[in-house]
Design an enzyme around this catalytic site. Structure first.
Site, mmCIF file in Angstrom:
data_model
loop_
_atom_site.group_PDB
_atom_site.id
_atom_site.type_symbol
_atom_site.label_atom_id
_atom_site.label_comp_id
_atom_site.label_asym_id
_atom_site.label_seq_id
_atom_site.Cartn_x
_atom_site.Cartn_y
_atom_site.Cartn_z
ATOM 1 N N GLY A 33 6.218 4.453 8.999
ATOM 2 C CA GLY A 33 4.865 4.994 8.573
ATOM 3 C C GLY A 33 4.596 6.474 9.073
ATOM 4 N N PRO A 81 10.518 3.732 12.041
ATOM 5 C CG PRO A 81 11.450 5.336 13.437
ATOM 6 C CD PRO A 81 11.387 3.855 13.325
ATOM 7 C CB CYS A 118 13.929 10.285 -23.327
ATOM 8 S SG CYS A 118 15.272 11.321 -23.872
ATOM 9 C CD GLU A 119 10.209 7.404 -19.636
ATOM 10 O OE1 GLU A 119 8.711 7.307 -19.915
ATOM 11 O OE2 GLU A 119 10.977 6.456 -20.078
ATOM 12 C CE1 TYR A 132 11.189 4.510 1.616
ATOM 13 C CE2 TYR A 132 10.250 6.402 2.813
ATOM 14 C CZ TYR A 132 10.574 5.008 2.572
ATOM 15 O OH TYR A 132 10.321 4.422 3.660
HETATM 16 C C1 LIG Z 1 9.117 1.124 4.025
HETATM 17 C C2 LIG Z 1 8.948 0.478 5.463
HETATM 18 C C3 LIG Z 1 9.214 1.005 6.677
HETATM 19 C C4 LIG Z 1 9.445 2.513 6.822
HETATM 20 O O1 LIG Z 1 8.224 3.345 6.447
HETATM 21 P P1 LIG Z 1 8.175 4.869 6.356
HETATM 22 O O2 LIG Z 1 6.933 5.423 5.912
HETATM 23 O O3 LIG Z 1 9.423 5.645 5.870
HETATM 24 O O4 LIG Z 1 8.426 5.025 8.003
HETATM 25 C C5 LIG Z 1 9.197 0.559 7.842
HETATM 26 N N1 LIG Z 1 8.706 -0.786 7.761
HETATM 27 C C6 LIG Z 1 8.571 -1.486 6.691
HETATM 28 C C7 LIG Z 1 8.164 -3.073 6.984
HETATM 29 C C8 LIG Z 1 8.715 -1.081 5.573
HETATM 30 O O5 LIG Z 1 8.495 -1.651 4.383
#
Ligand SMILES: *Cc1c(COP(=O)(O)O)cnc(C)c1O
Length: 412
Positions: free
Chosen positions: A236, A273, A341-342, A370
């Site tokens: 996160g 991460p 087409c959106e 992502y």
């Molecule tokens: C998506 C996810 C992550 C990675 O999240 P980031 O924001 O890319 O660091 C880590 N753990 C879990 C369980 C996730 O679903």
């Protein structure tokens, strides 16, 4: 690692123009140097024993996974397919953790057969199911519960996961009883505890708040004889998308806060991460096809679409966009849109950019996380190539899909 020299964009020592000339567009370009630098920054921040389990849903190209594996990283996986990729890329399975709300029996089996570090269980149903599958294989499954600490990570609602109303994890209040139940199961080895409260966190204080809550739960469970060997604090940690508004999180502070919250426990830390390691290590290069004006609005129409990079459409996410070659032309205000087409097929709206003539290239920055992993074949568009740059050289690490690839497996 993406810098302009003489008004032309370079990825490390490679002119990006050389890549598009040879590989075509649209194309994802990654910087191995950036990946390594981010990994080292993260790794050095922790002084306690830890495993960095790269969240491979953020970028699951084999060469990218291998880059991190060779630096010592493990993997956070969310499906059998991701485990398959992690194994193919050479990730040490004892450093793999398995997340996800809906693990099927065959996925649990595959994880147990490969002896991964632990399965992060997200419900009571899943606990009994993992126990049953493990019994069938005559194994003991190492598990952690994913606890939902009910803290607000203050990020986009779609990537916020640690609130009571989210589908993820087991409620904080129920986790205590679940651990005591799990302890009694014959084929379960209660190994750790996990949480992941959301993504793109520029302020990591909510992770600290969650850590404090989880540590408190651990104290109460330790008193009941539960032995934790691992604490997994999820991923996160955010990145700078918009230099004007975003401030890079302080990973040293993040690490200190986590280590402080769990100082009473003799546990190994697991970090998951994704975005932080890869987000700013990737760009999407796309060709300008047409200019168009409808009434008040200018459109820059490019050869990449929402099928190639979904984040702007899905999250209204901001990505910095700039010409690959700066020519000093007048700036225009325009919507930068793709061929799909959106109406939702856009990269930016009312965006000021130095005008780029048809046939020239633009660059969408911060596309390493992502990006390709969310790409699809919508509108029967072959997915783009992926290129990994290292120093003065580059390698295609995923070929552009062909028309034949589009119909693979279909039967007339
Ligand atoms: C998506 C996810 C992550 C990675 O999240 P980031 O924001 O890319 O660091 C880590 N753990 C879990 C369980 C996730 O679903």
């Amino acid at each position: 690692m993406f810098e302009y020299k003489n008004n032309e964009l370079y990825a490390e020592g490679v002119r990006v123009k050389n890549i598009v000339d040879n590989v075509g567009s649209p194309v994802y370009v990654y910087s191995k140097g950036h990946f390594k630098a981010q990994f080292e920054k993260f790794n050095k921040a922790f002084s306690r024993e830890h495993v960095i389990a790269f969240a491979i849903k953020s970028n699951s190209n084999l060469a990218v996974i291998k880059t991190f594996a060779s630096l010592g990283a493990g993997a956070d996986i969310v499906s059998k397919g991701e485990l398959f990729r992690a194994i193919k890329a050479g990730v040490d399975t004892s450093k793999i953790v398995f997340s996800g709300v809906a693990k099927r029996d065959d996925e649990i089996e595959y994880a147990l057969e490969n002896d991964i570090m632990m399965i992060n269980v997200e419900s009571e149903d899943e606990l009994y199911n993992v126990n049953r599958v493990a019994e069938k294989l005559n194994k003991k499954a190492r598990i952690a519960f994913r606890v939902n600490p009910d803290v607000d990570p203050k990020t986009h609602p779609y990537i916020s996961t640690g609130l009571k109303k989210n589908k993820f994890g087991v409620p904080y209040e129920e986790a205590y009883d679940l651990y005591l139940k799990a302890k009694e199961l014959k084929n379960i080895d209660v190994y750790g505890i996990q949480f992941h409260i959301g993504s793109q966190l520029l302020d990591t204080t909510p992770i600290y708040d969650a850590s404090v809550r989880v540590a408190d739960l651990m104290r109460r469970l330790t008193d009941k004889g539960v032995e934790f060997r691992v604490v997994d604090v999820g991923g996160g940690v955010g990145i700078v998308y918009d230099e004007k508004t975003d401030k890079e999180p302080d990973v040293n502070l993040y690490a200190r806060q986590i280590e402080e919250a769990f100082r009473d426990f003799d546990v190994k830390l697991v970090l998951e991460p994704g975005r932080f390691l890869v987000g700013n290590g990737g760009i999407l290069v796309s060709k300008v096809i047409y200019h168009k004006t409808n009434g008040q609005k200018n459109f820059l129409i490019i050869d990449a679409g929402m099928n190639d990079l979904l984040r702007p459409s899905l999250y209204k996410a901001y990505h910095k966009i700039a010409p690959m070659k700066k020519t000093g032309s007048k700036a225009i205000k325009c919507d930068i849109v793709g061929p799909i087409c959106e109406t939702g097929d856009f990269f930016a709206r009312d965006y000021e950019i130095e005008d780029v003539p048809n046939g020239n290239f633009i660059v969408v920055f911060s596309a390493g996380a992502y990006g390709f992993t969310m790409a699809s074949n919508y509108n029967s568009r072959p997915r783009p190539a992926e290129v990994l740059v290292s120093g003065d050289s580059y390698r295609v690490v995923r070929e552009r899909e062909s028309l034949e690839d589009l119909i693979k497996g279909e039967i007339l």
